[in-house]
Design a protein around this motif. Structure first.
Motif, mmCIF file in Angstrom:
data_model
loop_
_atom_site.group_PDB
_atom_site.id
_atom_site.type_symbol
_atom_site.label_atom_id
_atom_site.label_comp_id
_atom_site.label_asym_id
_atom_site.label_seq_id
_atom_site.Cartn_x
_atom_site.Cartn_y
_atom_site.Cartn_z
ATOM 1 N N ALA A 127 58.823 -16.981 15.104
ATOM 2 C CA ALA A 127 57.920 -15.902 15.485
ATOM 3 C C ALA A 127 56.746 -15.761 14.526
ATOM 4 C CB ALA A 127 58.693 -14.589 15.563
ATOM 5 N N GLU A 128 56.905 -16.279 13.287
ATOM 6 C CA GLU A 128 55.810 -16.082 12.322
ATOM 7 C C GLU A 128 54.665 -17.072 12.508
ATOM 8 O OE1 GLU A 128 58.854 -18.730 10.156
ATOM 9 O OE2 GLU A 128 58.876 -16.955 11.462
ATOM 10 N N PRO A 157 51.406 -18.791 14.039
ATOM 11 C CA PRO A 157 50.273 -18.242 14.811
ATOM 12 C C PRO A 157 50.399 -18.535 16.302
ATOM 13 C CG PRO A 157 49.497 -19.357 12.830
ATOM 14 C CD PRO A 157 50.957 -19.655 12.930
ATOM 15 N N GLN A 158 50.933 -19.708 16.637
ATOM 16 C CA GLN A 158 51.060 -20.077 18.050
ATOM 17 C C GLN A 158 51.983 -19.134 18.811
ATOM 18 O OE1 GLN A 158 51.279 -22.013 15.430
ATOM 19 N NE2 GLN A 158 50.604 -24.122 15.795
ATOM 20 N N ALA A 159 52.880 -18.447 18.105
ATOM 21 C CA ALA A 159 53.849 -17.574 18.771
ATOM 22 C C ALA A 159 53.176 -16.387 19.437
ATOM 23 C CB ALA A 159 54.890 -17.090 17.766
ATOM 24 N N GLY A 160 51.969 -16.047 19.027
ATOM 25 C CA GLY A 160 51.271 -14.914 19.611
ATOM 26 C C GLY A 160 50.601 -15.227 20.930
ATOM 27 N N ARG A 161 50.600 -16.476 21.361
ATOM 28 C CA ARG A 161 49.950 -16.849 22.618
ATOM 29 C C ARG A 161 50.965 -16.837 23.760
ATOM 30 N NH1 ARG A 161 47.123 -22.178 19.882
ATOM 31 N NH2 ARG A 161 46.145 -21.047 18.143
ATOM 32 N N VAL A 168 60.738 -16.996 19.359
ATOM 33 C CA VAL A 168 60.101 -16.694 20.642
ATOM 34 C C VAL A 168 60.068 -17.971 21.467
ATOM 35 C CG1 VAL A 168 58.681 -14.830 19.696
ATOM 36 C CG2 VAL A 168 57.776 -17.160 19.746
ATOM 37 N N ARG A 172 57.983 -20.030 24.521
ATOM 38 C CA ARG A 172 56.680 -20.096 25.165
ATOM 39 C C ARG A 172 56.601 -21.323 26.071
ATOM 40 N NH1 ARG A 172 56.756 -15.641 23.733
ATOM 41 N NH2 ARG A 172 55.339 -14.529 22.312
#
Length: 297
Positions: A174-175, A177-181, A258, A260
């Motif tokens: 989750a940490e 940056p790609q996890a926020g997309r 996460v 995705r």
């Protein structure tokens, strides 16, 4: 060898405690019945009845034999029904292998309902990867198995029922940056360290994952290998890398992980139930049960 007829004659005499009445129940005359009981006593080497001119009573040996004779005769009488049930797949044993990913789908419900509907079939479950299941099949230690593979890459020599086909998604810490997309693209992930299962446990699916990287001109940076999908997701949670997992695994929630989707053509996993041609009727009954569960009946 004690014949069932001899046990039935002993049982009737034991219930009547009178040779004349016992002979009448058995539709025979008394002298042959007396001779039959004497022959049984000679075979066993004990007296079964204490006789006098006025009475017949069970000896201690006869009293001990009585419940066992009832049990053995009851089992003999049940044999035809048992044989018919086995021939029809309603009785017997089913040794079933399964990969861990199947547990995230319908397998628990199928097993529960099968046990309810087929109480005469003893289920023996073994969680095992494809390579282990193939070894068990070869050793005649498995009757059927749920396996995971790339589409159109089933092991040879088996009948198969397709269960599911699903795209792989990416599990990532989750940490990152790609996890926020909401959705990832290939360039976002090609250089990330990869946690993956060893090739020998699912060769076709392993090759499909590597094929994704080759199609983009890269080789994956394999950071760690693990066999069980739960372990792979746990390693992602520990920050060891990212992992391609079947879409159904998204139900496995772990803190710090996460899931995705990745845009474009991605590897696809297939799940199938496999069994040997000519498998016992209990296997065919389970296959029918699963087929009905899939709405394919």
């Amino acid at each position: 060898m004690i014949e069932p007829r001899s046990l039935r004659q002993f049982l009737v005499v034991a219930e009547e405690l009178h040779f004349g009445r016992a002979a009448a129940r058995l539709h025979m005359t008394q002298p042959p019945l007396t001779q039959a009981i004497q022959k049984l006593e000679a075979q066993l080497g004990v007296r079964l009845f204490e006789r006098s001119s006025r009475s017949v009573a069970l000896s201690p040996a006869g009293a001990a034999l009585l419940p066992e004779a009832r049990r053995m005769l009851a089992e003999l009488e049940a044999l035809p029904a048992l044989a018919r049930a086995a021939a029809e797949g309603r009785q017997g044993r089913l040794r079933l292998g399964f990969v861990s990913t199947v547990g995230f789908g319908e397998l628990p419900r199928w097993l529960r309902r099968f046990r309810e509907q087929q109480p005469g079939i003893q289920l023996s479950l073994r969680e095992a990867t494809l390579d282990v299941q193939l070894q068990d099949f070869a050793a005649d230690a498995l009757d059927a198995g749920f396996v995971i593979h790339a589409p159109d890459a089933l092991p040879s020599g088996f009948e198969a029922l397709p269960i599911a086909r699903e795209p792989l998604v990416l599990a990532l810490p989750a940490e990152l940056p790609q996890a926020g997309r909401a959705q990832l693209a290939a360039p976002d992930i090609l250089d990330l360290p990869l946690v993956i299962f060893p090739r020998e446990i699912a060769p076709s699916l392993f090759d499909a994952v590597l094929g994704f990287y080759r199609a983009h001109g890269r080789a994956p940076q394999i950071a760690q290998e693990a066999i069980q999908m739960q372990t792979i997701v746990n390693l992602v949670s520990a920050g060891m890398g990212v992992a391609w997992v079947p879409e159904s695994v998204m139900g496995l929630q772990r803190s710090g992980v996460v899931y995705r989707p990745v845009a474009g053509p991605v590897p696809v996993s297939a799940t199938s139930l496999i069994w040997r041609p000519g498998a016992p009727p209990a296997v065919q009954r389970f296959v029918t049960h699963v087929r009905e569960g899939l709405g394919m009946a």
